[in-house]
Design a protein around this motif. Sequence first.
Motif, PDB file in Angstrom:
ATOM      1  N   GLN A 224       0.826  -1.203   0.000  1.00  0.00           N
ATOM      2  CA  GLN A 224       0.000   0.000   0.000  1.00  0.00           C
ATOM      3  C   GLN A 224       0.866   1.262   0.000  1.00  0.00           C
ATOM      4  N   TRP A 269      -3.384  -8.568  -0.356  1.00  0.00           N
ATOM      5  CA  TRP A 269      -3.423  -7.162  -0.792  1.00  0.00           C
ATOM      6  C   TRP A 269      -4.617  -6.933  -1.718  1.00  0.00           C
ATOM      7  N   ARG A 270      -4.816  -7.844  -2.664  1.00  0.00           N
ATOM      8  CA  ARG A 270      -5.965  -7.722  -3.562  1.00  0.00           C
ATOM      9  C   ARG A 270      -7.278  -7.739  -2.774  1.00  0.00           C
ATOM     10  N   GLU A 273      -7.621  -4.428  -0.762  1.00  0.00           N
ATOM     11  CA  GLU A 273      -7.919  -3.294  -1.637  1.00  0.00           C
ATOM     12  C   GLU A 273      -9.352  -3.364  -2.171  1.00  0.00           C
ATOM     13  N   LYS A 276     -11.605  -2.486   0.701  1.00  0.00           N
ATOM     14  CA  LYS A 276     -11.545  -1.036   0.932  1.00  0.00           C
ATOM     15  C   LYS A 276     -12.362  -0.297  -0.124  1.00  0.00           C
ATOM     16  N   ARG A 277     -12.219  -0.711  -1.381  1.00  0.00           N
ATOM     17  CA  ARG A 277     -12.968  -0.068  -2.458  1.00  0.00           C
ATOM     18  C   ARG A 277     -14.475  -0.242  -2.248  1.00  0.00           C
ATOM     19  N   ASP A 395      -3.323   5.215   6.962  1.00  0.00           N
ATOM     20  CA  ASP A 395      -2.482   5.235   5.767  1.00  0.00           C
ATOM     21  C   ASP A 395      -1.251   6.111   5.926  1.00  0.00           C
TER      22      ASP A 395
END
Length: 430
Positions: A224, A269-270, A273, A276-277, A395
């Motif tokens: 990230q 990670w995928r 993400e 999160k999206r 973040d």
Amino acid sequence: MRPNEIDYSDTRKPYFDLSNGEVLVGREDRERYLDEGADPSDVVALGALLRESPEMIAALNLETIDTSGWSRDRFVQFGRWINRVVDPPSQPGQKRLTRNPVLQNAYKLGLGPSAFAVRKTFDSYGKFYVAIRAKDTHNVGVFKDWELDDFVQHVKRVGGSKRPTKEDLKRLSDMNPANPDPEYMHQRFHDIGGFRAILELAGYPVIDLWDRDDYIDWGVRFMQANNGVVPTSRMANYLSAKKLGPAARTISDNFTKLSIFQNEVCDEWRRVEEEKRKDMEDKLDAIRAGLASGSLPMDLFLDQTQADRTYGPLSIEECLEQLPADETIGRYGRYIVISALIPGMSEETKIEIASGQHERGFVNAIRKNHSDISSDQIEYEALMLDVFDYIWPMDKHMQELKLDDGYVEYYAALEKVKNVRTPRPIVTLV
């Protein structure tokens, strides 16, 4: 009397018989007990006993009590009683009521609930202290207006280039109460990982306590911070040398091969993400619905210069285009937290606070006029409404893992080649 028979409303001074675990209330009770032949050396003031070493109390091997049937009010009565009974601290910077040793000793003496029972009932010791209106605990003082980033920055200042220990931070807190106690940090942020999470956010990974999932989490944070670059052995060793992550050998020891680690990190990670999206889309849909129904004001999502201008009617989508998505959701999160905690606050003030116009921060802005609301109440409400990470985004703390110019030099020195470029992302979302 037995400890479970105590009347917590009794204001007389209690004593404790170490030989059999009996509680004596008041001097008359104590004198009568001694006249009946009790050993005076076994009868001590309970207030002083509560400040003794927990190891000494545990060695008495007394029976604890079952508080599973206690009501919340019973916990509060106990807390107010123990706060009144315990002797004042003898050392500068010490607090009157603390988990260790005071509450821990009370439990071992059979006087009250365990740490687990308190947390189960109140979610944290901080909320317990608020409920019993304790005036001198780690829940009050200069930290009531501190936010997550304040604690992270404090740990960074103390540690410098070396990870600080709990003992380092406790020593500073004991010397000067203007420094937060590590146990307070742990309890306040228990729901996001406690003291260990503060260390990680400050850039001090506690690798010796990591399990397999912690390594993968580190790999995801690395990706990230570096726009999807998968950590290689050289990248890991570079950050390890800076005390910011595990060495490649350590990773391989835990995953058999580095490639297995890389594959698992990419998969996670995928997933993260995508999650999160999806979460951001859900939040934006909630904002659209709020704007459409009128429960959210359009001015909340405009900056001050925009709000002061004369606009024609904005559509909902035009309104949502005024700010980056994370800032839009951040304002929404702050607004719904304020609305839940202070429903009677004026719309103008809610918008002012939620739009982040207070320089000292969100917690301080609320507490400025509502000091009865504690910092951990605010944080707990944000967790319950699922907007904590948008109000206090993690973040920005990941930037410690971002590969810098020093990495290029490190890489070049290893390869002994010139014009080495920073690696490009090699993973993309499908």
